[in-house]
Design a protein around this motif. Structure first.
Motif, PDB file in Angstrom:
ATOM      1  N   THR A 233       0.949  -1.330   0.133  1.00 40.41           N
ATOM      2  CA  THR A 233       0.018  -0.007   0.079  1.00 40.41           C
ATOM      3  C   THR A 233       0.844   1.225  -0.225  1.00 40.41           C
ATOM      4  OG1 THR A 233      -1.742  -1.096   1.276  1.00 40.41           O
ATOM      5  CG2 THR A 233      -1.856   1.386   1.300  1.00 40.41           C
ATOM      6  N   GLU A 234       1.972   1.226   0.782  1.00 37.49           N
ATOM      7  CA  GLU A 234       2.853   2.554   0.865  1.00 37.49           C
ATOM      8  C   GLU A 234       3.753   2.540  -0.195  1.00 37.49           C
ATOM      9  OE1 GLU A 234       4.752   5.706   2.796  1.00 37.49           O
ATOM     10  OE2 GLU A 234       2.831   4.644   3.260  1.00 37.49           O
ATOM     11  N   THR A 235       4.096   1.618  -0.947  1.00 38.05           N
ATOM     12  CA  THR A 235       5.180   1.619  -1.987  1.00 38.05           C
ATOM     13  C   THR A 235       4.706   1.293  -3.376  1.00 38.05           C
ATOM     14  OG1 THR A 235       6.223  -0.581  -1.660  1.00 38.05           O
ATOM     15  CG2 THR A 235       6.870   1.246  -0.139  1.00 38.05           C
ATOM     16  N   GLY A 236       3.615   0.494  -3.515  1.00 39.28           N
ATOM     17  CA  GLY A 236       3.300   0.042  -4.844  1.00 39.28           C
ATOM     18  C   GLY A 236       3.905  -1.338  -5.183  1.00 39.28           C
ATOM     19  N   ARG A 237       4.941  -1.665  -4.134  1.00 39.77           N
ATOM     20  CA  ARG A 237       5.582  -2.852  -4.363  1.00 39.77           C
ATOM     21  C   ARG A 237       5.647  -3.886  -3.321  1.00 39.77           C
ATOM     22  NH1 ARG A 237      11.469  -1.553  -5.016  1.00 39.77           N
ATOM     23  NH2 ARG A 237      11.464  -3.515  -6.516  1.00 39.77           N
ATOM     24  N   THR A 238       5.647  -5.149  -3.695  1.00 35.32           N
ATOM     25  CA  THR A 238       5.582  -6.049  -2.727  1.00 35.32           C
ATOM     26  C   THR A 238       7.028  -6.151  -1.845  1.00 35.32           C
ATOM     27  OG1 THR A 238       6.367  -8.162  -3.836  1.00 35.32           O
ATOM     28  CG2 THR A 238       4.023  -7.584  -4.258  1.00 35.32           C
ATOM     29  N   ALA A 239       6.979  -6.673  -0.363  1.00 30.91           N
ATOM     30  CA  ALA A 239       8.160  -7.065   0.025  1.00 30.91           C
ATOM     31  C   ALA A 239       9.053  -7.884  -0.459  1.00 30.91           C
ATOM     32  CB  ALA A 239       7.537  -7.365   1.652  1.00 30.91           C
ATOM     33  N   LYS A 240       8.571  -8.934  -1.053  1.00 30.96           N
ATOM     34  CA  LYS A 240       9.211  -9.746  -1.704  1.00 30.96           C
ATOM     35  C   LYS A 240      10.283  -9.203  -2.739  1.00 30.96           C
ATOM     36  CE  LYS A 240      10.840 -13.938  -2.654  1.00 30.96           C
ATOM     37  NZ  LYS A 240      11.693 -14.710  -1.613  1.00 30.96           N
ATOM     38  N   ASP A 241       9.491  -8.119  -3.709  1.00 28.33           N
ATOM     39  CA  ASP A 241      10.181  -7.471  -4.572  1.00 28.33           C
ATOM     40  C   ASP A 241      11.299  -6.589  -4.360  1.00 28.33           C
ATOM     41  OD1 ASP A 241       8.081  -8.239  -6.687  1.00 28.33           O
ATOM     42  OD2 ASP A 241       7.127  -6.380  -6.336  1.00 28.33           O
ATOM     43  N   PHE A 242      11.067  -5.960  -3.123  1.00 26.77           N
ATOM     44  CA  PHE A 242      12.339  -5.289  -2.277  1.00 26.77           C
ATOM     45  C   PHE A 242      13.340  -6.247  -1.873  1.00 26.77           C
ATOM     46  CE2 PHE A 242       9.130  -1.794  -1.591  1.00 26.77           C
ATOM     47  CZ  PHE A 242      10.001  -0.842  -1.427  1.00 26.77           C
ATOM     48  N   ILE A 243      13.083  -7.428  -1.424  1.00 30.10           N
ATOM     49  CA  ILE A 243      13.998  -8.255  -1.113  1.00 30.10           C
ATOM     50  C   ILE A 243      14.829  -8.750  -2.519  1.00 30.10           C
ATOM     51  CG2 ILE A 243      14.419 -10.765  -0.041  1.00 30.10           C
ATOM     52  CD1 ILE A 243      12.134 -10.098   2.059  1.00 30.10           C
ATOM     53  N   ASN A 244      14.224  -9.201  -3.214  1.00 29.37           N
ATOM     54  CA  ASN A 244      14.656  -9.800  -4.356  1.00 29.37           C
ATOM     55  C   ASN A 244      15.666  -8.788  -5.146  1.00 29.37           C
ATOM     56  OD1 ASN A 244      13.672 -12.367  -4.280  1.00 29.37           O
ATOM     57  ND2 ASN A 244      11.965 -12.032  -5.631  1.00 29.37           N
ATOM     58  N   ASP A 245      15.290  -7.517  -5.101  1.00 27.31           N
ATOM     59  CA  ASP A 245      16.095  -6.377  -5.849  1.00 27.31           C
ATOM     60  C   ASP A 245      17.261  -6.208  -5.095  1.00 27.31           C
ATOM     61  OD1 ASP A 245      14.179  -6.037  -7.600  1.00 27.31           O
ATOM     62  OD2 ASP A 245      13.356  -3.950  -6.650  1.00 27.31           O
ATOM     63  N   ARG A 246      17.172  -6.233  -3.678  1.00 31.19           N
ATOM     64  CA  ARG A 246      18.462  -6.152  -2.947  1.00 31.19           C
ATOM     65  C   ARG A 246      19.268  -7.419  -3.052  1.00 31.19           C
ATOM     66  NH1 ARG A 246      22.392  -5.002  -1.443  1.00 31.19           N
ATOM     67  NH2 ARG A 246      23.152  -4.241   0.546  1.00 31.19           N
ATOM     68  N   LEU A 247      18.963  -8.427  -3.388  1.00 26.42           N
ATOM     69  CA  LEU A 247      19.490  -9.565  -3.380  1.00 26.42           C
ATOM     70  C   LEU A 247      20.349  -9.566  -4.826  1.00 26.42           C
ATOM     71  CD1 LEU A 247      17.634 -12.659  -2.543  1.00 26.42           C
ATOM     72  CD2 LEU A 247      20.026 -12.457  -1.798  1.00 26.42           C
ATOM     73  N   LEU A 248      19.544  -9.054  -5.889  1.00 27.69           N
ATOM     74  CA  LEU A 248      20.309  -8.821  -7.003  1.00 27.69           C
ATOM     75  C   LEU A 248      21.315  -7.914  -7.366  1.00 27.69           C
ATOM     76  CD1 LEU A 248      20.086  -9.726 -10.124  1.00 27.69           C
ATOM     77  CD2 LEU A 248      18.511  -8.145 -10.510  1.00 27.69           C
ATOM     78  N   ARG A 249      21.040  -6.749  -6.636  1.00 33.16           N
ATOM     79  CA  ARG A 249      22.161  -5.580  -6.380  1.00 33.16           C
ATOM     80  C   ARG A 249      23.350  -6.092  -5.727  1.00 33.16           C
ATOM     81  NH1 ARG A 249      20.260   0.004  -3.605  1.00 33.16           N
ATOM     82  NH2 ARG A 249      20.430  -1.520  -1.671  1.00 33.16           N
ATOM     83  N   ALA A 250      23.018  -6.914  -4.564  1.00 31.75           N
ATOM     84  CA  ALA A 250      24.341  -7.361  -3.842  1.00 31.75           C
ATOM     85  C   ALA A 250      25.240  -8.128  -4.615  1.00 31.75           C
ATOM     86  CB  ALA A 250      23.835  -8.131  -2.661  1.00 31.75           C
ATOM     87  N   ALA A 251      24.368  -9.247  -5.653  1.00 26.49           N
ATOM     88  CA  ALA A 251      24.822 -10.282  -6.178  1.00 26.49           C
ATOM     89  C   ALA A 251      25.829  -9.612  -7.300  1.00 26.49           C
ATOM     90  CB  ALA A 251      23.966 -11.234  -6.992  1.00 26.49           C
ATOM     91  N   MET A 252      25.276  -8.495  -7.896  1.00 24.83           N
ATOM     92  CA  MET A 252      26.019  -8.074  -8.991  1.00 24.83           C
ATOM     93  C   MET A 252      27.582  -7.130  -8.434  1.00 24.83           C
ATOM     94  SD  MET A 252      23.250  -5.894 -11.233  1.00 24.83           S
ATOM     95  CE  MET A 252      22.293  -7.130 -12.356  1.00 24.83           C
ATOM     96  N   GLN A 253      27.247  -6.743  -7.096  1.00 26.34           N
ATOM     97  CA  GLN A 253      28.286  -6.069  -6.487  1.00 26.34           C
ATOM     98  C   GLN A 253      29.399  -7.265  -6.218  1.00 26.34           C
ATOM     99  OE1 GLN A 253      26.487  -4.320  -2.712  1.00 26.34           O
ATOM    100  NE2 GLN A 253      26.048  -2.299  -4.121  1.00 26.34           N
TER     101      GLN A 253
END
Length: 296
Positions: A233-253
């Motif tokens: 409701t607050e962001t328009g995105r799911t909590a799972k989306d946030f986790i997956n995005d952070r996982l992907l960013r960390a993986a690329m780093q």
């Protein structure tokens, strides 16, 4: 501490000294309930209570249920509720509907009952109603009660179930409104979630495994379902989306460091097996981690 089990509507009505008009559903208003003692109530029923005063303290496990006057608390089969008396209120007052899961057999509501996620909000968040919403809630309960006062006929079950579905749909609407009107609380929770997620990826993933929505919901003192709805409701995105995005960013780093093997990167991120990491990364980027390294 007393333990009370409501396996049937009759059990519920007998405990509160109420008549049973239908074996599978009851609508009651109580302003002379037995004196509340610290107890654990085990439900094999669905129940929604409109609390008219703050007559007791509720909790699921270690999490308190934050409610005040004119709020709705909802319970589902297999849930256990810890109840403590509130010494400031002599006589708890509430209106409730309880119904047995068998009432929903072979009905559309029975097939769709999982969409009413507020039954699983084992959190410190009750449904707080406005004056207009209270009138609607009571109005639908009154329609169900009128049907219960009639002799049971071939239309009874369909009409009762239809009105229960109407009541649950209104509760969905009221919860959506509550998520929106509690914007400041929601914003602070999302900010805390993102900070916790960043800390987890840096310091905990390699020890505790992949981050989960349930973990962060618990850290913020919400149930996973309520937490998920709040974030969306607050962001328009799911909590799972946030986790997956952070996982992907960390993986690329991590993949930018050629001294780390794919297996080491996988472990650092919290994946149990490297092949799971490879599958995750390819799903998100279209490339395997090795292919990404060659083109990065």
């Amino acid at each position: 501490m007393k333990e009370i089990t409501f396996n049937t509507v009759q059990d519920f009505n007998d405990y509160y000294g109420l008549p049973t008009l239908h074996p599978l559903v009851s609508v009651v208003r109580c302003d002379n309930a037995p004196k509340i003692e610290e107890s654990v109530f085990h439900y094999a029923l669905y129940a929604l209570f409109l609390k008219e005063n703050k007559g007791c303290k509720l909790s699921y496990g270690r999490t308190p249920y934050d409610f005040d006057e004119m709020t709705v608390t909802s319970f589902a089969p297999s849930q256990s509720i810890h109840v403590e008396p509130n010494p400031e209120v002599e006589v708890p007052k509430w209106t409730a509907i309880v119904f047995h899961p068998d009432l929903l057999n072979r009905t559309q509501l029975g097939r769709n009952i999982s969409r009413y996620e507020f039954f699983d909000y084992t959190s410190n968040e009750a449904l707080h109603l406005s004056a207009a919403e209270i009138n609607i809630f009571r109005g639908v309960l009154n329609m169900i009660n009128q049907e219960l006062q009639r002799s049971i006929d071939k239309h009874s079950r369909e009409l009762i179930v239809s009105n229960i579905e109407l009541l649950l749909n209104y509760c969905l609407r009221f919860y959506d409104r509550q998520f929106i009107t509690r914007e400041e609380i929601n914003h602070a929770t999302v900010k805390k979630f993102i900070n916790l997620l960043d800390h987890y990826m840096t310091d905990q993933a390699h020890l505790q495994g992949l981050p989960t929505v349930a973990y962060f919901a618990d850290q913020c003192c919400y149930s996973p379902k309520y937490f998920g709805e709040l974030v969306k409701t607050e962001t328009g995105r799911t909590a799972k989306d946030f986790i997956n995005d952070r996982l992907l960013r960390a993986a690329m780093q991590l993949l930018s460091d050629d001294t780390l093997s794919i297996a080491q990167v996988s472990h650092q991120l919290g994946f149990e097996y490297p092949q799971h990491f490879v599958r995750f990364f390819k799903t998100k980027t279209g490339k395997t981690p090795s292919e990404y390294r060659k083109t990065a």
